[in-house]
Design a protein around this motif. Structure first.
Motif, PDB file in Angstrom:
ATOM      1  N   GLN A  33      72.919  86.570  29.841  1.00  0.00           N
ATOM      2  CA  GLN A  33      71.673  86.283  29.574  1.00  0.00           C
ATOM      3  C   GLN A  33      70.878  86.761  28.511  1.00  0.00           C
ATOM      4  O   GLN A  33      69.854  86.456  27.782  1.00  0.00           O
ATOM      5  CB  GLN A  33      70.874  86.162  30.891  1.00  0.00           C
ATOM      6  N   ASP A  34      70.762  88.165  28.798  1.00  0.00           N
ATOM      7  CA  ASP A  34      70.031  89.137  27.914  1.00  0.00           C
ATOM      8  C   ASP A  34      70.419  89.063  26.261  1.00  0.00           C
ATOM      9  O   ASP A  34      69.613  89.118  25.386  1.00  0.00           O
ATOM     10  CB  ASP A  34      70.223  90.452  28.126  1.00  0.00           C
ATOM     11  N   GLY A  35      71.644  88.868  26.074  1.00  0.00           N
ATOM     12  CA  GLY A  35      72.285  88.691  24.661  1.00  0.00           C
ATOM     13  C   GLY A  35      71.587  87.534  24.012  1.00  0.00           C
ATOM     14  O   GLY A  35      71.375  87.437  22.764  1.00  0.00           O
ATOM     15  N   LEU A  36      71.837  86.447  25.053  1.00  0.00           N
ATOM     16  CA  LEU A  36      71.488  85.026  24.268  1.00  0.00           C
ATOM     17  C   LEU A  36      69.686  85.230  23.979  1.00  0.00           C
ATOM     18  O   LEU A  36      69.269  84.783  22.956  1.00  0.00           O
ATOM     19  CB  LEU A  36      71.638  83.831  25.561  1.00  0.00           C
ATOM     20  N   MET A  37      69.092  85.664  25.122  1.00  0.00           N
ATOM     21  CA  MET A  37      67.585  85.676  25.024  1.00  0.00           C
ATOM     22  C   MET A  37      67.088  86.457  23.735  1.00  0.00           C
ATOM     23  O   MET A  37      65.996  86.258  23.315  1.00  0.00           O
ATOM     24  CB  MET A  37      67.001  85.987  26.363  1.00  0.00           C
ATOM     25  N   TRP A  38      67.779  87.705  23.638  1.00  0.00           N
ATOM     26  CA  TRP A  38      67.648  88.641  22.620  1.00  0.00           C
ATOM     27  C   TRP A  38      67.692  87.908  21.227  1.00  0.00           C
ATOM     28  O   TRP A  38      66.862  88.241  20.428  1.00  0.00           O
ATOM     29  CB  TRP A  38      68.488  89.953  22.795  1.00  0.00           C
ATOM     30  N   GLN A  40      67.397  84.525  20.636  1.00  0.00           N
ATOM     31  CA  GLN A  40      66.597  83.267  20.735  1.00  0.00           C
ATOM     32  C   GLN A  40      65.116  83.820  20.589  1.00  0.00           C
ATOM     33  O   GLN A  40      64.379  83.153  20.108  1.00  0.00           O
ATOM     34  CB  GLN A  40      66.681  82.425  21.995  1.00  0.00           C
ATOM     35  N   THR A  41      64.582  85.027  20.963  1.00  0.00           N
ATOM     36  CA  THR A  41      63.295  85.516  20.805  1.00  0.00           C
ATOM     37  C   THR A  41      63.133  86.400  20.022  1.00  0.00           C
ATOM     38  O   THR A  41      62.147  87.144  19.752  1.00  0.00           O
ATOM     39  CB  THR A  41      62.960  86.269  22.226  1.00  0.00           C
ATOM     40  N   LYS A  42      64.193  86.447  18.938  1.00  0.00           N
ATOM     41  CA  LYS A  42      64.008  87.234  17.649  1.00  0.00           C
ATOM     42  C   LYS A  42      63.770  88.841  18.329  1.00  0.00           C
ATOM     43  O   LYS A  42      62.684  89.391  18.012  1.00  0.00           O
ATOM     44  CB  LYS A  42      62.866  86.972  16.757  1.00  0.00           C
ATOM     45  N   GLN A  43      64.543  89.352  19.065  1.00  0.00           N
ATOM     46  CA  GLN A  43      64.503  90.732  19.610  1.00  0.00           C
ATOM     47  C   GLN A  43      63.102  90.791  20.601  1.00  0.00           C
ATOM     48  O   GLN A  43      62.684  91.770  20.544  1.00  0.00           O
ATOM     49  CB  GLN A  43      64.736  91.866  18.403  1.00  0.00           C
ATOM     50  N   GLY A  44      62.854  89.801  21.236  1.00  0.00           N
ATOM     51  CA  GLY A  44      62.001  89.959  22.220  1.00  0.00           C
ATOM     52  C   GLY A  44      60.510  89.572  21.761  1.00  0.00           C
ATOM     53  O   GLY A  44      59.559  89.836  22.358  1.00  0.00           O
ATOM     54  N   GLU A  45      60.307  89.059  20.403  1.00  0.00           N
ATOM     55  CA  GLU A  45      59.362  88.932  20.046  1.00  0.00           C
ATOM     56  C   GLU A  45      58.541  87.364  19.944  1.00  0.00           C
ATOM     57  O   GLU A  45      57.302  87.332  19.815  1.00  0.00           O
ATOM     58  CB  GLU A  45      59.065  89.231  18.432  1.00  0.00           C
ATOM     59  N   ALA A  46      59.263  86.488  20.401  1.00  0.00           N
ATOM     60  CA  ALA A  46      58.629  85.173  20.273  1.00  0.00           C
ATOM     61  C   ALA A  46      59.390  84.451  21.431  1.00  0.00           C
ATOM     62  O   ALA A  46      60.719  83.569  21.265  1.00  0.00           O
ATOM     63  CB  ALA A  46      59.139  84.506  18.962  1.00  0.00           C
ATOM     64  N   PHE A  47      59.044  84.374  22.773  1.00  0.00           N
ATOM     65  CA  PHE A  47      59.398  83.850  23.803  1.00  0.00           C
ATOM     66  C   PHE A  47      58.964  82.250  23.710  1.00  0.00           C
ATOM     67  O   PHE A  47      57.835  82.209  23.795  1.00  0.00           O
ATOM     68  CB  PHE A  47      59.223  84.547  25.107  1.00  0.00           C
ATOM     69  N   GLY A  48      59.857  81.378  23.785  1.00  0.00           N
ATOM     70  CA  GLY A  48      59.414  79.989  23.898  1.00  0.00           C
ATOM     71  C   GLY A  48      59.842  79.450  25.063  1.00  0.00           C
ATOM     72  O   GLY A  48      60.564  80.268  26.091  1.00  0.00           O
ATOM     73  N   PRO A  49      59.921  77.923  25.283  1.00  0.00           N
ATOM     74  CA  PRO A  49      60.261  77.356  26.651  1.00  0.00           C
ATOM     75  C   PRO A  49      61.687  77.783  27.041  1.00  0.00           C
ATOM     76  O   PRO A  49      61.930  77.992  28.241  1.00  0.00           O
ATOM     77  CB  PRO A  49      60.190  76.060  26.353  1.00  0.00           C
ATOM     78  N   GLY A  50      62.721  77.527  26.333  1.00  0.00           N
ATOM     79  CA  GLY A  50      64.015  77.756  26.483  1.00  0.00           C
ATOM     80  C   GLY A  50      64.359  79.228  27.197  1.00  0.00           C
ATOM     81  O   GLY A  50      64.687  79.328  28.199  1.00  0.00           O
ATOM     82  N   PRO A  51      64.017  80.529  26.258  1.00  0.00           N
ATOM     83  CA  PRO A  51      64.012  81.770  26.939  1.00  0.00           C
ATOM     84  C   PRO A  51      63.345  82.084  28.318  1.00  0.00           C
ATOM     85  O   PRO A  51      63.688  82.709  28.881  1.00  0.00           O
ATOM     86  CB  PRO A  51      63.706  82.611  25.736  1.00  0.00           C
ATOM     87  N   ILE A  52      62.092  81.594  28.270  1.00  0.00           N
ATOM     88  CA  ILE A  52      61.194  81.880  29.542  1.00  0.00           C
ATOM     89  C   ILE A  52      61.943  81.051  30.763  1.00  0.00           C
ATOM     90  O   ILE A  52      62.027  81.763  31.680  1.00  0.00           O
ATOM     91  CB  ILE A  52      59.830  80.988  29.186  1.00  0.00           C
ATOM     92  N   SER A  53      62.290  79.758  30.616  1.00  0.00           N
ATOM     93  CA  SER A  53      63.035  79.064  31.731  1.00  0.00           C
ATOM     94  C   SER A  53      64.193  79.970  31.911  1.00  0.00           C
ATOM     95  O   SER A  53      64.536  79.945  33.397  1.00  0.00           O
ATOM     96  CB  SER A  53      63.018  77.544  31.481  1.00  0.00           C
ATOM     97  N   ARG A  54      65.068  80.204  31.102  1.00  0.00           N
ATOM     98  CA  ARG A  54      66.167  80.810  31.277  1.00  0.00           C
ATOM     99  C   ARG A  54      65.990  82.107  32.154  1.00  0.00           C
ATOM    100  O   ARG A  54      66.930  82.450  33.000  1.00  0.00           O
ATOM    101  CB  ARG A  54      67.047  81.040  30.149  1.00  0.00           C
TER     102      ARG A  54
END
Length: 297
Positions: A33-38, A40-54
């Protein structure tokens, strides 16, 4: 093998799987999870619907996995003692991993093009589930019908767990489209059904194991539900697929929702066959005989 040996093996399996769910599996879920979200969010700077739901769905699944593991450890001795309630509960707990872990790993595989550690949780959980199911003393017909039916029900549960977040992501990305665009509106039809199916399929597994008629009906309703939820989405979104982009042309064979609907139809047909129905439901006569024996014994 004699019954005591089989029960001992089941108890050991429950402890080993429980320890795995509590100690090792959460780390594999986190790494995935963390590897994918890291990324997708550009190292935690841009959380969108996908990472938030995940983030939220995956975190709750992680907790469910740990609780399933603790339960397996707690009931292991009761499995060894042969308590009737312990085996169906063990199957329920073991089903948690394969039902949820496929979704956790899918995005990782699609985006990072690598094997997701969460799929190890899926595979080990599935093997443990099958082993516990087949170890139980049953006649050959019951083992065959229960193995096929429980596996199909679990597959539908895994599909539902995977497709329910798809509904959340699409609606969060386009609230206006959710009330004006048919290709997004249809997700409001499918998503809630998929969410409910997670609970229905998980409830059906232990009830099927106990040969309760309720389990047969929940499995049947699950098959109907995933067909009703899946086929309309395929009609409006025929390219909806979990196959990596650029690998195969869009078709019913690559449409996730179409394949989910087909699985539901297959399950319904199988359940309606007398060979399966009669094996999966204890008749009233059998219940009366068992009750009478218990009273006179």
């Amino acid at each position: 093998m004699d019954r005591s040996t089989v029960r001992l093996i089941m108890a050991i399996l429950a402890v080993l799987m429980g320890l795995y769910f509590v100690i090792l599996a959460p780390g594999q879920i986190d790494v995935t999870q963390d590897g994918l979200m890291w990324k997708q969010t550009k190292q935690g700077e841009a959380f969108g619907p996908g990472p938030i739901s995940r983030l939220f769905i995956g975190t709750f699944f992680r907790g469910a996995l740990i609780m399933a593991g603790l339960t397996l450890i707690a009931i292991a001795y009761e499995l060894y003692r042969g308590k009737k309630w312990a085996w169906p509960l063990a199957l329920f707990c073991l089903a948690v991993a394969p039902v949820g872990a496929f979704f956790i790993g899918l995005g990782f595989m699609e985006n990072l093009k690598a094997y997701p550690p969460a799929w190890t949780v899926f595979i080990i959980g599935l093997i443990g589930f099958w082993a516990m199911l087949l170890l139980q003393e049953n006649n050959r017909q019951t083992k065959v019908t229960l193995f096929i039916t429980a596996t199909l029900v679990g597959m539908i549960g895994s599909q539902a767990f995977t497709l329910f977040p798809h509904f959340i992501r699409l609606v969060m990305r386009d609230y206006a489209g959710a009330i004006s665009d048919p290709t997004v509106q249809i997700m409001r039809h499918s998503g809630p059904i998929m969410f409910i199916l997670i609970g229905l399929t998980m409830a059906a597994i232990p009830l099927l194991a106990k040969k309760k008629e309720t389990g047969w009906w929940l499995a049947l309703i699950s098959g109907l539900g995933v067909a009703v939820a899946g086929f309309p989405v395929h009609y409006y979104r025929p390219t909806a697929s979990l196959v990596p982009e650029g690998t195969f042309a869009a078709s019913p064979l690559t449409s996730t929702y179409f394949m989910a609907g087909v699985q539901g139809v297959i399950l319904v047909v199988i359940l309606l066959l007398p060979y399966f129905r009669n094996s999966l439901i204890v008749s009233e006569e059998e219940i009366e005989i068992t009750t009478s024996t218990a009273h006179t014994g």
